[in-house]
Design a protein around this motif. Structure first.
Motif, short mmCIF file in Angstrom:
data_model
loop_
_atom_site.label_atom_id
_atom_site.label_comp_id
_atom_site.label_asym_id
_atom_site.label_seq_id
_atom_site.Cartn_x
_atom_site.Cartn_y
_atom_site.Cartn_z
N THR A 157 47.89 56.81 78.37
CA THR A 157 48.14 55.53 77.45
C THR A 157 49.21 55.64 76.44
OG1 THR A 157 46.49 56.44 75.59
CG2 THR A 157 45.61 55.39 77.48
N ILE B 115 48.70 56.85 73.52
CA ILE B 115 47.92 56.77 72.28
C ILE B 115 47.81 58.04 71.87
CG2 ILE B 115 45.48 56.28 71.18
CD1 ILE B 115 45.31 53.82 73.23
N ASN C 141 40.64 47.60 69.76
CA ASN C 141 40.95 45.87 70.50
C ASN C 141 40.80 44.81 69.11
OD1 ASN C 141 38.92 47.54 72.71
ND2 ASN C 141 41.07 47.11 73.25
N SER D 287 51.97 41.13 75.23
CA SER D 287 52.08 42.37 76.19
C SER D 287 50.84 43.52 75.77
CB SER D 287 53.41 43.27 75.95
OG SER D 287 53.44 43.51 74.48
N VAL E 137 38.59 44.42 77.90
CA VAL E 137 38.95 43.24 77.11
C VAL E 137 39.43 42.13 77.91
CG1 VAL E 137 39.47 44.48 75.16
CG2 VAL E 137 41.34 44.34 76.65
C1 LIG Z 1 45.01 46.26 68.01
S1 LIG Z 1 44.98 45.54 69.70
C2 LIG Z 1 46.05 44.26 69.25
C3 LIG Z 1 45.82 42.66 69.77
C4 LIG Z 1 46.86 41.83 69.51
N1 LIG Z 1 48.03 41.91 69.94
C5 LIG Z 1 46.83 41.70 67.92
O1 LIG Z 1 48.04 42.04 67.55
O2 LIG Z 1 45.92 40.85 67.67
C6 LIG Z 1 45.91 46.78 70.62
C7 LIG Z 1 45.88 46.72 72.18
O3 LIG Z 1 46.72 47.52 72.67
C8 LIG Z 1 46.17 47.73 73.84
N2 LIG Z 1 46.84 49.04 74.46
C9 LIG Z 1 46.90 50.20 73.85
N3 LIG Z 1 47.65 51.04 74.54
C10 LIG Z 1 48.18 50.49 75.85
C11 LIG Z 1 49.25 50.76 76.74
N4 LIG Z 1 49.45 51.81 77.16
N5 LIG Z 1 49.43 49.51 77.54
C12 LIG Z 1 49.04 48.42 77.08
N6 LIG Z 1 48.10 48.06 76.35
C13 LIG Z 1 47.71 49.09 75.44
C14 LIG Z 1 44.58 48.04 73.42
O4 LIG Z 1 44.03 48.16 74.69
C15 LIG Z 1 44.20 46.84 72.62
O5 LIG Z 1 43.83 45.83 73.25
#
Ligand SMILES: C[S@@+](CC[C@H](N)C(=O)[O-])C[C@H]1O[C@@H](n2cnc3c(N)ncnc32)[C@H](O)[C@@H]1O
Length: 288
Positions: free
Chosen positions: A27, A29, A79, A114, A151
């Motif tokens: 990911t 992360i 999320n 995204s 999600v």
């Molecule tokens: C904190 S939320 C942000 C949601 C929205 N963009 C906002 O600002 O309210 C972060 C999102 O990034 C997604 N995410 C994390 N790593 C990712 C990756 N490698 N590719 C796509 N999405 C990812 C998570 O699943 C999560 O839903």
């Protein structure tokens, strides 16, 4: 052997390192030591669900059961989101950008959310733009992607708790929200503008663009600089020359890319006419 003390499940140092590196590979992360308790509590639910006794068994299970990887990833993502979160981006679209777009000869608009999480972000974009571009001459499409499949399925339903729209402007509430016995439902006219798809920002992207706006908010913070820089360079290739990149309130492109200029609060546009040699010089020119 270092354990997370007096917990339901034992988690060794080796288990945590395995989880850290798998999360990073899959990911992007980064899970530093200070997030160990968060990781423990999120993954403990999987151990309970699977009837496992400790994290050794869970680490073995992930390696022997390829289907568990998705649950692992879904458990580790954060999320948090909300309708019209960081509202200045929607104000900017509404007041500064839509008047420019309305003068376009080309009636095609493409927006990409995204890391859309449970969908509040793309629905907020759709409500903002529906006010200006609902006529049939406009070809408006919003792509909304996330890594986390849980999600995305919530997002696609468009059903939320009633208190999630507490701060929503009346004009949006009246036109685009239905109150139901279980909460609220986003109306079909708004849902129709959005295509939800799973996409890992780390992997190959099938889209060719160009996008007029890319929202990448509150996800770069989870990545290291190398991953951030790669993703930003790919955004640059997919953005229209006058396109916009919106990032989260605690994020910046400084020292990550010299292909964008800052034109508003966490709002970037591709630089025109070549690259400046030194990012510091650029900053002087663009910001002050
Ligand atoms: C904190 S939320 C942000 C949601 C929205 N963009 C906002 O600002 O309210 C972060 C999102 O990034 C997604 N995410 C994390 N790593 C990712 C990756 N490698 N590719 C796509 N999405 C990812 C998570 O699943 C999560 O839903």
């Amino acid at each position: 052997m270092e354990l997370v003390d007096k917990k339901e499940f034992s988690m060794t140092k080796k288990n945590f390192e395995f989880i850290q590196s798998l999360a990073y590979e899959e990911t992007g992360i980064v899970l530093p030591e200070r997030k160990k308790h968060m990781v423990y509590s999120r993954l403990s639910r999987r151990l309970r669900h699977l009837g496992l006794d400790n994290f050794n068994q869970y680490c073995d299970h992930i390696q022997s059961e390829p289907g568990e990887l998705m649950n692992f990833v879904n458990a580790l993502t954060t999320n948090l989101t909300a309708f019209f979160r960081e509202e200045h981006h929607f104000d900017y679209l509404d007041k500064e950008i839509t008047p420019l777009w309305r003068r376009r000869r080309n009636k095609r608009l493409r927006i990409w959310s995204s890391a859309c999480s449970t969908g509040e972000e793309p629905y907020s974009i759709a409500m903002t733009l529906a006010e200006h571009f609902s006529g049939s001459e406009w070809d408006l499409k919003i792509l909304a992607t996330d890594l986390d499949t849980n999600v995305l399925s919530k997002a696609a339903k468009g059903c939320y708790a009633e208190d999630s729209i507490t701060g929503l402007a009346d004009r949006y509430r009246k036109k685009y929200i239905k109150i139901t016995p279980n909460g609220i439902q986003i109306k079909q006219s708004i849902q129709n503008k959005i295509h939800f798809k799973q996409l890992n920002l780390l992997q190959k992207w099938p889209m060719t663009g160009p996008f007029d706006v890319i929202f990448c908010r509150n996800v770069l913070i989870y990545f290291d600089n190398e991953t951030k820089a790669k993703i930003i360079a790919k955004f640059r290739k997919l953005l229209a020359p006058d396109g916009l990149l919106f990032i989260g309130h605690s994020e910046t492109l400084t020292n990550l890319s010299d292909e964008f200029e800052l034109i508003g609060q966490t709002i970037y546009q591709p630089l025109r006419g070549g690259h400046a040699k030194v990012i510091g010089e650029r900053k002087k020119a663009v910001i002050g």
